[in-house]
Design an enzyme around this catalytic site. Structure first.
Site, mmCIF file in Angstrom:
data_model
loop_
_atom_site.group_PDB
_atom_site.id
_atom_site.type_symbol
_atom_site.label_atom_id
_atom_site.label_comp_id
_atom_site.label_asym_id
_atom_site.label_seq_id
_atom_site.Cartn_x
_atom_site.Cartn_y
_atom_site.Cartn_z
ATOM 1 N N LYS A 175 -7.862 67.256 69.237
ATOM 2 C CA LYS A 175 -8.109 67.087 67.803
ATOM 3 C C LYS A 175 -8.097 65.586 67.549
ATOM 4 O O LYS A 175 -7.044 64.943 67.590
ATOM 5 C CB LYS A 175 -7.022 67.787 66.972
ATOM 6 C CG LYS A 175 -7.177 67.540 65.480
ATOM 7 C CD LYS A 175 -6.064 68.161 64.656
ATOM 8 C CE LYS A 175 -6.014 67.495 63.295
ATOM 9 N NZ LYS A 175 -4.916 67.986 62.452
ATOM 10 N N ALA A 204 -6.550 70.157 56.832
ATOM 11 C CA ALA A 204 -5.781 69.267 55.955
ATOM 12 C C ALA A 204 -6.006 69.547 54.483
ATOM 13 O O ALA A 204 -7.123 69.844 54.044
ATOM 14 C CB ALA A 204 -6.088 67.792 56.219
ATOM 15 N N GLY A 205 -4.909 69.472 53.744
ATOM 16 C CA GLY A 205 -4.970 69.563 52.287
ATOM 17 C C GLY A 205 -4.722 70.940 51.720
ATOM 18 O O GLY A 205 -4.579 71.102 50.505
ATOM 19 N N THR A 216 1.651 71.765 56.898
ATOM 20 C CA THR A 216 2.701 71.536 55.901
ATOM 21 C C THR A 216 2.904 72.725 54.965
ATOM 22 O O THR A 216 4.037 73.055 54.610
ATOM 23 C CB THR A 216 2.364 70.275 55.076
ATOM 24 O OG1 THR A 216 2.017 69.224 55.975
ATOM 25 C CG2 THR A 216 3.539 69.832 54.234
#
Lengths: 256, 65
Positions: free
Chosen positions: A95, A183-184, A206
């Site tokens: 990645k 992401a996000g 996350t």
């Protein structure tokens, strides 16, 4: 879905960072149903050997690993880190992250494209963490990337899909390239949204790791990703501005 | 000689990268190495000679997103 000739059973790729404990990480991976997890490399002390226990845990889960080059800011750093990751983790997958800005953690697209070309020529199978810019994406495909991973929003922000229009354009522009929102993502509804747009998979960390109950949230994301994919395959109805009765009007009582 | 290992100064008598890793307790540990920013594979550690001021990175698997 298939990436670089490898069939994946789950469309949810999970990060392994920031969990309250190794046991919760392991349970979250199982609850998510993921068969790919992301990992990284960090400086190791010869005395503490913190990384060895983590690596044993990951191997015990029986999942594929996708090492990242997180924290790299230059082509040279990213290439060296990828080469080190290939040796340690025994996989050509990488990645590729080349960060261009400390605050937004957004990719440096110029360095990303250059590093992707170098690594592809060196035999790597590159998963580039990129923006939703179509031209950068084209250059990455030209450099040999067979999968693209645009951000939904900045890493760790949990904002969801910041630019839905751009992500839709990307899906339309690359109908045959596996696309992963990386992401996000903050909520299962964000993941379902991306999947309904036709994205092939979601990579997140996350949103699960920092939830009050990471294992339950991992399960929620598994359902959301599956639901979003099913919805996309089911060809959703077109939205319309005016109401349209869903119950048949013919035979309605009390009407002359 | 004085070298830098993972950002910290280290005084060592080790002549090769392989010897340095043994000296610092990395024997048998899964790590990847770089010398002055360039990846140095396991197979080249024994023949990689160290010089004063070399910057060594010793990395291990870690959690990542």
């Amino acid at each position: 879905m298939e990436v670089y000739g490898t069939k994946l059973t789950s469309r949810l790729l999970l990060g392994t960072s920031q969990y309250p404990s190794p046991a919760i990480l392991a349970d979250a991976v199982k609850a998510a149903g993921s068969d790919v997890v992301t990992v990284s490399l960090r400086r190791e002390s010869g005395v503490e050997r913190a990384g060895q226990g983590f690596w044993s845990l990951i191997r015990s889960l029986g999942v594929k690993v996708l090492p990242n080059t997180a924290g790299c800011h230059t082509v040279k750093e990213a290439v060296a880190t990828a080469q080190m990751a290939r040796e340690v983790f025994g996989t050509p997958w990488i990645k590729l992250e080349v960060i261009g800005n400390h605050d937004t953690l957004q990719p440096d697209p110029f360095a990303l494209v250059e590093a992707a070309g170098i690594l592809t020529r060196d035999g790597f199978q590159v998963f580039p963490y990129t923006t939703d810019d179509l031209i950068v994406a084209e250059k990455l495909v030209e450099a040999g990337c067979q999968v693209l991973m645009p951000w939904g929003a900045p890493i760790g922000s949990g904002k969801g899909l910041n630019n839905r229009f751009a992500l839709r354009s990307m899906r339309a522009h690359f109908p045959d390239v596996p696309l992963v929102v990386d992401a996000g993502i903050g909520l299962p509804s964000h993941a379902a949204d991306a999947m309904e747009l036709g994205y092939d998979a979601i990579l997140l960390n996350t949103a699960v790791a920092k939830a009050g109950d990471p294992v339950r949230m991992a399960e929620a994301f598994r359902h959301a990703v599956e639901a979003g994919r099913l919805a996309f395959e089911a060809d959703p109805m077109e939205p319309r501005d005016m109401a349209a009765p869903s119950t048949p009007v013919l035979g309605t009582a009390f009407r002359s | 000689m004085k070298i830098i290992v993972n950002g910290k100064p280290v005084e060592t008598g080790a002549q090769s990268l392989a010897a340095l890793l043994e000296e610092l307790g990395y024997g048998g540990v899964v790590v990847a190495t770089a010398v002055n920013g360039d990846f140095t594979p396991v197979a080249r550690r024994a023949e990689t000679e160290l010089k004063d001021g070399d910057q060594i990175e010793v990395l291990a698997p870690m959690q990542g997103g």
